[in-house]
Scaffold this motif. Structure first.
Motif, short mmCIF file in Angstrom:
data_model
loop_
_atom_site.label_atom_id
_atom_site.label_comp_id
_atom_site.label_asym_id
_atom_site.label_seq_id
_atom_site.Cartn_x
_atom_site.Cartn_y
_atom_site.Cartn_z
N LYS A 1 88.32 64.95 48.43
CA LYS A 1 89.49 65.47 47.75
C LYS A 1 89.76 64.65 46.49
N GLN B 1 89.45 74.32 49.80
CA GLN B 1 90.24 74.39 48.58
C GLN B 1 90.71 72.97 48.25
N GLY B 2 90.66 72.60 47.00
CA GLY B 2 91.07 71.27 46.57
C GLY B 2 89.90 70.33 46.37
N ASP B 3 88.72 70.70 46.81
CA ASP B 3 87.54 69.85 46.61
C ASP B 3 87.00 70.01 45.20
N PRO C 1 96.84 71.25 41.00
CA PRO C 1 96.85 71.05 42.45
C PRO C 1 96.16 72.21 43.19
N HIS C 2 95.46 71.87 44.23
CA HIS C 2 94.81 72.83 45.13
C HIS C 2 93.70 73.64 44.48
#
Length: 141
Positions: free
Chosen positions: A139, A16-18, A93-94
């Motif tokens: 990220k 998650q976040g990529d 975010p995320h």
């Protein structure tokens, strides 16, 4: 349909976040990859995952955070991408962000991302998939 990605590969590549840049010819498995990534994290959501070729952008809310699945194949310009809310998506975010045909507008991609290349093989039920992280850890900043 048949699953073509192993859980081990999925775990190694994705978090998650990529931001994922999905590169490959038509029918190489880009949408299947996203569907399997979501299935691994939220099996009940997988029925909702469709190719974004005509809708251009789909959002899925998973327990781990939002997932954005975009397809830039039919887009003509960077302005078209921005009109889909690209800046807002990038600032969320995320959020996991998957972009099919991302190589059409490389200037819009974050410096930190995961490139995934899909290739057909001699066997119609197999694909060659290669991955590399670009930037820090893939990220987004």
């Amino acid at each position: 349909g048949k699953r073509i990605f192993t859980p081990i590969l999925m775990i190694k590549i994705a978090s998650q976040g990529d931001c994922f840049e999905l590169i490959g010819p038509l029918g190489a498995g880009k949408t299947t990859f996203v569907r399997e990534w979501i299935r691994k994290r939220a099996p009940k959501k997988v029925r909702q995952v469709v190719s974004p070729t005509f809708i251009l952008h789909a959002r899925y809310d998973l327990p781990s955070g939002p997932v954005h699945h975009m397809d830039w194949y039919r887009l003509k310009s960077e302005a078209d991408v921005l009109s889909l809310g690209w800046e807002e998506i990038m600032s969320e975010p995320h959020a996991a962000i998957f972009v099919e045909w991302a190589d059409k507008f490389p200037k819009l991609l974050p410096n930190d991302r995961v490139e995934i290349h899909f290739e057909h093989t001699a066997r119609p039920d197999r694909r060659k998939i290669s991955m590399r992280r670009v930037g820090r850890k893939g990220k987004r900043k």
